[in-house]
Design a protein around this motif. Structure first.
Motif, PDB file in Angstrom:
ATOM      1  N   GLN A  10       0.824  -1.210   0.000  1.00  0.00           N
ATOM      2  CA  GLN A  10       0.000   0.000   0.000  1.00  0.00           C
ATOM      3  C   GLN A  10       0.859   1.261   0.000  1.00  0.00           C
ATOM      4  OE1 GLN A  10      -2.803  -0.188   3.220  1.00  0.00           O
ATOM      5  NE2 GLN A  10      -3.887  -1.940   2.366  1.00  0.00           N
ATOM      6  N   GLU A  11       2.018   1.198   0.611  1.00  0.00           N
ATOM      7  CA  GLU A  11       2.902   2.359   0.657  1.00  0.00           C
ATOM      8  C   GLU A  11       3.446   2.732  -0.720  1.00  0.00           C
ATOM      9  OE1 GLU A  11       3.235  -0.295   2.891  1.00  0.00           O
ATOM     10  OE2 GLU A  11       2.087   0.836   4.378  1.00  0.00           O
ATOM     11  N   ASP A  12       3.339   1.838  -1.700  1.00  0.00           N
ATOM     12  CA  ASP A  12       3.848   2.082  -3.049  1.00  0.00           C
ATOM     13  C   ASP A  12       2.820   2.738  -3.967  1.00  0.00           C
ATOM     14  OD1 ASP A  12       6.404   0.800  -2.609  1.00  0.00           O
ATOM     15  OD2 ASP A  12       5.328  -1.116  -2.679  1.00  0.00           O
ATOM     16  N   VAL A  13       1.591   2.886  -3.520  1.00  0.00           N
ATOM     17  CA  VAL A  13       0.508   3.337  -4.398  1.00  0.00           C
ATOM     18  C   VAL A  13       0.817   4.683  -5.048  1.00  0.00           C
ATOM     19  CG1 VAL A  13      -1.902   4.118  -4.460  1.00  0.00           C
ATOM     20  CG2 VAL A  13      -1.313   1.948  -3.366  1.00  0.00           C
ATOM     21  N   ALA A  15       3.691   6.270  -5.665  1.00  0.00           N
ATOM     22  CA  ALA A  15       4.771   6.165  -6.654  1.00  0.00           C
ATOM     23  C   ALA A  15       4.315   5.384  -7.881  1.00  0.00           C
ATOM     24  CB  ALA A  15       6.003   5.524  -6.021  1.00  0.00           C
ATOM     25  N   LEU A  16       3.538   4.324  -7.681  1.00  0.00           N
ATOM     26  CA  LEU A  16       2.971   3.563  -8.804  1.00  0.00           C
ATOM     27  C   LEU A  16       2.079   4.465  -9.650  1.00  0.00           C
ATOM     28  CD1 LEU A  16       1.833   0.101  -7.379  1.00  0.00           C
ATOM     29  CD2 LEU A  16       3.352   0.487  -9.311  1.00  0.00           C
ATOM     30  N   TYR A  17       1.213   5.183  -8.976  1.00  0.00           N
ATOM     31  CA  TYR A  17       0.287   6.081  -9.675  1.00  0.00           C
ATOM     32  C   TYR A  17       1.069   7.064 -10.553  1.00  0.00           C
ATOM     33  CZ  TYR A  17      -2.907   9.893 -10.583  1.00  0.00           C
ATOM     34  OH  TYR A  17      -3.635  10.867 -11.217  1.00  0.00           O
ATOM     35  N   LEU A  18       2.093   7.692 -10.002  1.00  0.00           N
ATOM     36  CA  LEU A  18       2.857   8.699 -10.744  1.00  0.00           C
ATOM     37  C   LEU A  18       3.579   8.087 -11.944  1.00  0.00           C
ATOM     38  CD1 LEU A  18       4.250  10.752  -7.738  1.00  0.00           C
ATOM     39  CD2 LEU A  18       2.400  11.410  -9.307  1.00  0.00           C
ATOM     40  N   GLY A  51      15.792   2.367  -2.334  1.00  0.00           N
ATOM     41  CA  GLY A  51      14.521   2.656  -1.700  1.00  0.00           C
ATOM     42  C   GLY A  51      13.528   3.414  -2.555  1.00  0.00           C
ATOM     43  N   LYS A  52      13.850   3.623  -3.831  1.00  0.00           N
ATOM     44  CA  LYS A  52      12.973   4.383  -4.731  1.00  0.00           C
ATOM     45  C   LYS A  52      12.376   3.459  -5.797  1.00  0.00           C
ATOM     46  CE  LYS A  52      13.031   8.164  -8.018  1.00  0.00           C
ATOM     47  NZ  LYS A  52      13.840   9.097  -8.783  1.00  0.00           N
ATOM     48  N   LEU A  53      11.071   3.570  -6.028  1.00  0.00           N
ATOM     49  CA  LEU A  53      10.404   2.794  -7.062  1.00  0.00           C
ATOM     50  C   LEU A  53      10.896   3.252  -8.428  1.00  0.00           C
ATOM     51  CD1 LEU A  53       6.827   1.593  -7.189  1.00  0.00           C
ATOM     52  CD2 LEU A  53       7.704   2.806  -9.166  1.00  0.00           C
ATOM     53  N   ILE A  54      11.431   2.300  -9.215  1.00  0.00           N
ATOM     54  CA  ILE A  54      11.941   2.640 -10.541  1.00  0.00           C
ATOM     55  C   ILE A  54      11.283   1.829 -11.654  1.00  0.00           C
ATOM     56  CG2 ILE A  54      14.160   3.480  -9.696  1.00  0.00           C
ATOM     57  CD1 ILE A  54      15.347   0.734 -10.565  1.00  0.00           C
ATOM     58  N   GLY A  55      10.375   0.925 -11.282  1.00  0.00           N
ATOM     59  CA  GLY A  55       9.689   0.134 -12.288  1.00  0.00           C
ATOM     60  C   GLY A  55       8.547  -0.642 -11.680  1.00  0.00           C
ATOM     61  N   CYS A  56       7.625  -1.067 -12.546  1.00  0.00           N
ATOM     62  CA  CYS A  56       6.479  -1.831 -12.053  1.00  0.00           C
ATOM     63  C   CYS A  56       5.924  -2.714 -13.150  1.00  0.00           C
ATOM     64  CB  CYS A  56       5.383  -0.894 -11.546  1.00  0.00           C
ATOM     65  SG  CYS A  56       4.618   0.133 -12.829  1.00  0.00           S
ATOM     66  N   GLY A  57       5.130  -3.661 -12.732  1.00  0.00           N
ATOM     67  CA  GLY A  57       4.393  -4.533 -13.633  1.00  0.00           C
ATOM     68  C   GLY A  57       3.383  -5.307 -12.816  1.00  0.00           C
TER      69      GLY A  57
END
Length: 152
Positions: A10-13, A15-18, A51-57
């Motif tokens: 949930q804490e990633d929402v 960064a994922l959104y952006l 510690g920074k989101l740099i990708g998703c899938g």
């Protein structure tokens, strides 16, 4: 640079959104609201560095024998470093653990998926995708994405 691929929380929402929003603004990914992301957060895997989101899938189940890789994206400045392939490998492993034999994606990045063992197929072979998502898409009658699949 060490990259960690892990399940999203949930804490990633935000960064994922952006990240997804940047792709959506270019018309190459479907937008997702924060509320939607929160509701489907358990389908996402993220890549992070320092510690920074740099990708998703994410994986979306389309049927008993089919899942789709969706919302696959990498932050600018981190592309071309194998992070996308790491995310795909993680998602394929999850599909195997689910016992799903076929993984598909709709993409503009055909060569990337081919390098990861996918093959181009007619999108019409995925009626599950058409009836779940495509009927709501503004590109429904002029879709220019290419379907790819991998059998596990």
């Amino acid at each position: 640079m060490a990259v960690l691929c892990r399940r999203a929380t949930q804490e990633d929402v935000e960064a994922l959104y952006l990240l997804i929003q940047k792709y959506a603004e270019k018309g190459i990914m479907l937008p997702r609201s924060r509320e939607t992301l929160l509701a489907i957060i358990d389908t996402f895997v993220i890549a992070e560095a320092d510690g920074k989101l740099i990708g998703c899938g994410s994986l979306s189940r389309l049927g008993k024998d089919l899942v789709e890789i969706r919302s696959l994206g990498i932050t600018e400045g981190f592309k071309g470093q194998g992070i996308g392939s790491q995310l795909v490998d993680r998602l394929l492993e999850e599909a195997r653990q689910m016992g799903v034999p076929t993984v598909m994606a709709l993409t503009y990045e055909v060569k990337f998926f081919e390098r990861n063992g996918f093959e181009v197929v007619p999108k019409e072979i995925f009626p599950e995708k058409v009836w779940k998502d495509c009927i709501h898409c503004k590109k429904q009658h002029c879709c220019d994405e290419i379907a790819v699949q991998k059998r596990l």
